[in-house]
Design a protein around this motif. Structure first.
Motif, PDB file in Angstrom:
ATOM      1  N   ASN B  63       0.205  -6.109  -0.548  1.00 24.84           N
ATOM      2  CA  ASN B  63       1.466  -5.363  -0.310  1.00 24.84           C
ATOM      3  C   ASN B  63       1.456  -3.906  -0.131  1.00 24.84           C
ATOM      4  N   LEU B  64       0.495  -3.669   0.659  1.00 27.27           N
ATOM      5  CA  LEU B  64       0.470  -2.416   0.898  1.00 27.27           C
ATOM      6  C   LEU B  64       0.964  -2.034   2.396  1.00 27.27           C
ATOM      7  N   PRO B  65       1.285  -0.681   2.580  1.00 26.33           N
ATOM      8  CA  PRO B  65       2.080  -0.419   3.925  1.00 26.33           C
ATOM      9  C   PRO B  65       1.014  -0.301   4.951  1.00 26.33           C
ATOM     10  N   ALA B 172       5.367   4.841   2.892  1.00 28.50           N
ATOM     11  CA  ALA B 172       5.067   4.068   1.633  1.00 28.50           C
ATOM     12  C   ALA B 172       6.123   3.710   0.881  1.00 28.50           C
ATOM     13  N   GLU B 176       7.845  -0.119  -0.200  1.00 24.81           N
ATOM     14  CA  GLU B 176       8.329  -0.457  -1.323  1.00 24.81           C
ATOM     15  C   GLU B 176       9.629  -1.343  -1.408  1.00 24.81           C
TER      16      GLU B 176
END
Lengths: 1032, 176
Positions: B63-65, B172, B176
């Motif tokens: 789930n990283l940007p 980022a 989220e």
């Protein structure tokens, strides 16, 4: 203030009062005989004053009022307005008598205090020829002098009226008592202006805030003083006073510096000057109040004097001059000295300063006097008036001296008990403790390696022993097999000279042992075996010792860490009172019924974090009551209990503290949000938005679904600010709604920075992850027949069916492949339970359980969904700490897309198996590959390589051709026979350049061929190329 | 690694010597780290860079940007790694030999950017602030450009680390 502590204080006060009475009586007797007896008079005056002040401070207004007229009479005697008469002595004796009665009855019920007070007051009033109905002096005071003092002679009295205010404004219980008392007094038709005057002052708005500010400290100190004796300040009380005083002194200093910079020359007082002066005054005032309570009269006396000057500056002074500022600065220094080091206070300096105060304020006093003609001062009093300052100053000085004498001893002792340390220092300590843990785990790893080496040594030693034994047996047996063949031993190897050998020739070997050189070698070999065994033993013992020392150390380190963390932590109890009050007040204002349930009050967070959290929390609670909870009537219709419930539940979740605020109200009004969103043009097409998306909108600035703006909420500023505040704490806030009128829940997550948790380490897709141990309820292998293969997988554990998740799927973006080992028999499963989520999570293998230091993911990735933080292992590897709740929680929108996208770029580093019989080639190649960030394993020959491949499959094999046991070609053939390994790309790395070799390799399926010596870049390029090809 | 350091050292030396000679221009002289992205020469202010890491190990996270590869441990600190090429959508990315990282920071943010190749240090006495756009640079870079100047036969694109970092921060938050 709790009732009990007040009773305690009152009890102490009564004891104090009773101890004064004999002295009072004695002094009155002395004065009767000799009205000029100065000492007796002064003591009497002082005691009455003390009684009055203390009584008002502990909230016994009646007694204070009784003492006041007597003190006034004594004041008048000082100024010469009154002479000692028999009547006066009578009155005084009766008052003292009254004190005694009052004190005696105070603790018992049903005392007729009004009558006592009335009697004393009227008596003295008559004596002093004052009108019983209207007392100009009191009237003038009632009119509310802004400063609370008119001239030096009145300052003590005025001060005590200020003191009267304290308990009333700040403390609920005494306030009710007091006002009740005074009202009943006046209601009884008692025309007592003293009482009324006090009332007037109580209600005087100009005094109230100041008194309230002063009381913050005082009440705090009083509360702290619970069950403490009144006249003996306890260490703890003192300690908190010093702490508080220091804070205020700092504030004072800051304000003073600002003021100083604003006043280069004498200039007219401006608003900003006033603000500075107000700040200074507040600090001084607070110190004064607190000092009085803890029994440091010298501080409070000096503070009072300074306050006078400040009052004058703030209220009346038309200009500020550098001289005034300098005086102020000096006085504040002196105040600090009084607080920190009373023994060294120079009393000369005190009186000089005091005089300069009077000089500065001088003209004012006169002006004041003129302005208040009602103030009762005759011409003849002018004389004594001028003497007054000297008189009062003397008294003042005495107080100062006395205080510094009595407190000097106890002071130094209690001073050492608290230490104010900068937050950064504590942080540095916490950091260090964390680093220590990491360093420790590195040490532990090395210990593991050492243990392995010792094991190796033991095995080698055994082998050596066995070899020596074999050699010995083999040789000797051989020798015996050929009896009489001793001469076979080569003469050169014989240790005996030929002649001796000849001498012994007639002995058979069995009859006489003969030692050849070879025997000796065997013997020394045996000895060496023993020596090595001894070394091994020593090493083992050493290791064991070392290990036990390490264990000891480990306990100490974790204790140290624990203690350091505790330094900053406070439980939520710190703010729960505020939260309860918020709900109570909001509900009362709105006419709703709500109760607050708080769970997890013991959860600890950094003190600063609680401070910063209390505002957002209160806001959310107000919202819950205002927007969420319905009016009782509506609730009845909905068949809900009339009293709404708001819950605040705090719990630890990994390295975070989760605080959930939920209510059982109406939930979010999606229609209204949609309308407002449309109206404000916050989103393109609000109609198309799902409820979840709409819910997320409430954190947008300017969005309030409230039609009417109320005092409590609905002004459109709110949740966005809450979100900002929480984000500032590196936290997150999420909203989730319960179905159909079940209310709404906000979940705040606040990270515990650098906390240490016990965690379980495990591998998924070949990578290590950690999960907080307190979230894991069970670790088990689940039989595959218990797995329910529906659309959403679930598993039956005992009588319960819980959702089943495969971490390898969720984390596929981080791993090598997304292959789900769903077919694995009896998968290893963690049953995880967090605050609101429960499920079974399948992992690949367990690793270890250990204490890990939680670090955040850096400033860039403040919060990554599903990741609670990361830790650094002893070898420098970063291990992510999972937040399974977030990873598998309901809110999975968009996750798939992200995973699909990241999968293509984020790959596990390549793992390459280097097969070569030469150590140095292996080392050089491995070094080169590692520098590329790839992982490597090595094998010495084909056989070993096959074993390594069976252990786990590398991404690529670098293969030499000529090797012992199994050469490269044989290895490739063997690999081809294994279906699982057939696809592994192989690059030949050999010194054979002949086309024949190349062809052979190609036919066996080698993807690349490179000749030793190779060029680094070419090898890397070839590997990349091969991987690229193989990948496709 | 050694080569790189040597190169940087040489560059530093080269940059320093003229500096000492002409004190006047010292204040105007600025130093940049020059690097390549898809053959485009970019530069970032030396003052905004903390260090250059030639070797490291990236730990990927879910789930990283977009464009963030994961985190790595740089001297005990966990720092995110951004594949600059992918972030700027200059290429599809894809795993290739670990390229050097430049750790950059602003007041609020610290991250490591992965670039193709670090060319060395560049000393610039003066550049025309009016030159903002580049004729050859891909338009993906343009939001982060703070200037363009010629150095020898190359056209160097100066990347503003502030702009880049604040954009990273924004993405980022979005993720989220």
């Amino acid at each position: 203030m709790p009732r009990s502590s007040r009773d305690e204080i009152v009890k102490d006060f009564v004891a104090e009062l009773q101890s004064y009475i004999p002295t009072l009586v004695r002094n009155i007797e002395t004065l009767k005989k000799d009205p000029e007896h100065k000492d007796a008079f002064e003591e009497l005056h002082r005691l009455v004053h003390t009684i009055k002040g203390a009584a008002s401070l502990v909230g016994i207004a009646g007694l204070s009022h009784m003492a006041l007229p007597m003190e006034e009479a004594l004041d008048d005697i000082t100024t010469g307005a009154l002479e000692f008469t028999d009547e006066l002595f009578d009155a005084m004796a009766q008052t003292v008598c009254g004190f005694e009665t009052y004190a005696g009855r105070l603790l018992a019920d049903g005392m007729d205090q009004q009558a006592l007070v009335e009697k004393a007051v009227t008596y003295f009033r008559r004596l002093r020829n004052l009108s019983l109905n209207s007392d100009p002096e009191n009237a003038s005071r009632e009119a509310g002098q802004p400063n609370g003092n008119i001239q030096p002679s009145r300052e003590e009295g005025a001060d005590d009226i200020g003191a009267d205010d304290f308990p009333v404004t700040m403390d609920d219980i005494p306030a009710i008592d007091l006002t009740g008392e005074t009202i009943s007094l006046s209601a009884n038709g008692l025309e007592d202006f003293d009482t009324l005057a006090v009332c007037g002052n109580l209600n005087d708005p100009s005094d109230a805030p100041e008194a309230a500010i002063g009381m913050e400290g005082t009440v705090g100190a009083l509360e702290n003083g619970n069950e403490r004796s009144w006249d003996l300040p306890q260490d703890e009380l003192l300690a908190s006073f010093y702490q508080e005083a220091e804070e205020h002194l700092q504030d004072l200093g800051r304000a003073l510096i600002v003021l100083e910079s604003q006043v280069p020359d004498a200039i007219a007082t401006s608003a900003s000057h006033r603000e500075c002066i107000r700040q200074i005054r507040r600090a001084v005032h607070t110190i004064k109040g607190a000092a009085a309570v803890i029994g440091r009269p010298e501080i409070s006396a000096w503070a009072h004097a300074v306050e006078d000057l400040l009052d004058w500056l703030h209220e009346e002074a038309s200009e500020v001059t550098p001289v005034i500022i300098a005086t102020l600065a000096e006085s504040s220094d002196l105040l600090e000295q009084f607080v920190t080091d009373p023994q060294t206070v120079d009393h000369q300096r005190v009186s000089i300063l005091k005089r300069s105060f009077d000089q500065i304020m001088g003209p004012r006093s006169a002006a004041r006097n003129d302005n208040v003609p009602a103030f009762k001062r005759d011409a003849e009093n002018e004389e004594s008036f001028s003497e007054m300052p000297a008189e009062s100053e003397k008294e003042f000085l005495e107080t100062l001296l006395e205080g510094s004498k009595t407190d000097a001893a106890s002071l130094s002792a209690s001073h050492a008990k608290t230490l104010r340390v900068g937050l950064d220092r504590v942080d540095a300590l916490v950091n260090l403790a964390g680093e220590m843990n990491i360093a420790f785990s590195a040490l532990e790893r090395k210990m593991g390696v050492m243990l392995e080496s010792i094991g190796d040594l033991e095995r080698s030693c055994d082998r050596l022993r066995k070899t020596a034994h074999d050699l010995e047996v083999g040789y000797e047996v051989k020798a015996i097999q050929h009896p009489g063949s001793a001469h076979r031993i080569p003469p050169a190897a014989s240790s005996l000279s030929d002649s001796v050998a000849a001498d012994l020739a007639d002995f058979d070997l069995l009859e006489l042992d003969r030692y050849s050189e070879f025997n000796l070698i065997i013997r020394s070999l045996n000895e060496a075996v023993l020596d090595v065994g001894a070394v091994h033993n020593r090493l083992t013992n050493f290791y064991n010792d070392f290990d036990s020392h390490l264990n000891e150390q480990r306990v100490l380190v974790s204790e140290l860490q624990d203690k350091i963390m505790r330094v900053r932590m406070t439980p939520m109890t710190m703010i729960t009172n505020r939260l309860h009050r918020t709900v109570r007040e909001t509900a009362a204002k709105l006419g709703k019924k709500a109760r607050l349930v708080i769970k997890g009050e013991e959860i600890e967070l950094d003190r600063m974090v609680w401070e910063k959290l209390s505002d957002p929390l209160m806001h959310l609670l107000r919202n819950a009551v205002d927007h969420g909870i319905e009016f009782p009537v509506q609730r009845e219709v909905k068949a809900k209990p009339a009293v709404g419930t708001v819950k605040v539940i705090a719990s630890y979740e990994g390295n975070q503290v989760a605080i959930r605020i939920s209510d059982d109200g109406a939930g979010l009004d999606y229609e209204a949000i949609r309308k407002t969103a449309l109206h404000r043009n916050l989103v393109g097409k609000p109609d198309a938005r799902s409820e979840d998306e709409l819910a997320a909108l409430i954190f947008q600035p300017g969005l309030s679904s409230r039609r009417d703006v109320s005092e409590i909420s609905g002004r459109g500023v709110g949740l966005d600010v809450v979100k900002e505040n929480i984000a500032a704490l590196q936290g997150t806030i999420r909203v989730s709604t319960f179905p159909e009128d079940q209310g709404v829940q906000f979940c705040l997550r606040i990270p515990l920075t650098l906390a240490v948790i016990r965690a379980l380490l495990f591998t998924v897709n070949g990578r290590t992850y950690a999960l907080a141990l307190n979230q894991i309820k069970e670790i088990m292998r689940i039989p595959s027949e218990n797995i329910i293969h529906a659309k959403h997988k679930a598993v039956r554990i005992d009588a319960e069916i819980i959702p089943l998740h495969y971490l390898s799927e969720a984390l596929s973006s981080c791993g090598q492949s997304g292959d789900v080992p769903a077919t694995a028999e009896n998968p290893l499963t963690l049953v995880v339970e967090t605050g609101e989520w429960r499920g079974a999570v399948v992992i690949d293998a367990l690793n270890a359980q250990r204490e890990i230091v939680i670090k955040n993911l850096g400033s860039h990735l403040a919060s990554v969904k599903g990741i609670a933080g990361a830790t650094i292992m002893g070898d420098g590897k970063v291990v992510p700490i999972l937040n399974v709740d977030e990873l598998f929680g309901s809110d999975g929108v968009g996750r798939e897309g992200v995973v699909a996208e990241t999968r293509s770029i984020v790959e596990k580093p390549l793992e390459i198996l280097v097969v070569d019989d030469s150590v140095s080639i292996r080392q050089v190649v491995v070094g080169l590959l590692r520098r590329q960030g790839w992982q490597t394993r090595t094998a010495r020959d084909g056989i070993e390589a096959l074993e390594k491949v069976d252990e786990s499959q590398p991404d690529l094999i670098l293969l030499d051709v000529e090797m012992p046991k199994m050469n490269g070609y044989e290895f490739m053939r063997a690999l081809q026979a294994r279906p699982a390994s057939r696809k592994i790309p192989i690059v030949m790395l050999t010194s054979r350049t002949a086309p024949k070799h190349r062809q052979k390799a190609a036919t066996l399926g080698a993807k690349g061929f490179i000749v030793k010596p190779y060029e680094n870049e070419k090898l890397i390029a070839l590997i990349q190329h091969v991987i690229g090809v193989a990948g496709k | 690694m050694d080569e790189l350091i040597g190169e940087i050292d040489r560059e530093l030396q080269a940059g320093r010597e003229p500096c000492c000679d002409e004190h006047k221009s010292q204040s105007e002289r600025q130093q940049f780290i020059e690097f390549l992205l898809n053959e485009v020469v970019l530069a970032i202010r030396l003052s905004s860079a903390l260090e250059i890491c030639p070797s490291y190990e990236i730990t990927p996270l879910p789930n990283l940007p977009e464009g963030v590869l994961g985190v790595c441990n740089i001297r005990g600190e966990i720092i995110s790694v951004v594949d600059l090429k992918r972030y700027l959508r200059m290429s599809a990315g894809g795993f290739n030999a670990p390229n050097p990282l430049i750790v950059i920071r602003s007041n609020v943010l610290k991250t490591a950017i992965m670039v193709d190749k670090i060319q060395g240090l560049l000393s610039v006495v003066q550049f025309d602030p009016r030159l903002q756009a580049s004729p050859i640079a891909a338009k993906e870079i343009s939001p982060y450009l703070s200037g363009v100047f010629a150095s020898g036969d190359r056209l160097v694109h100066l990347i503003s680390s502030e702009k880049l970092l604040s954009a990273l921060r924004g993405s980022a938050f979005k993720a989220e």
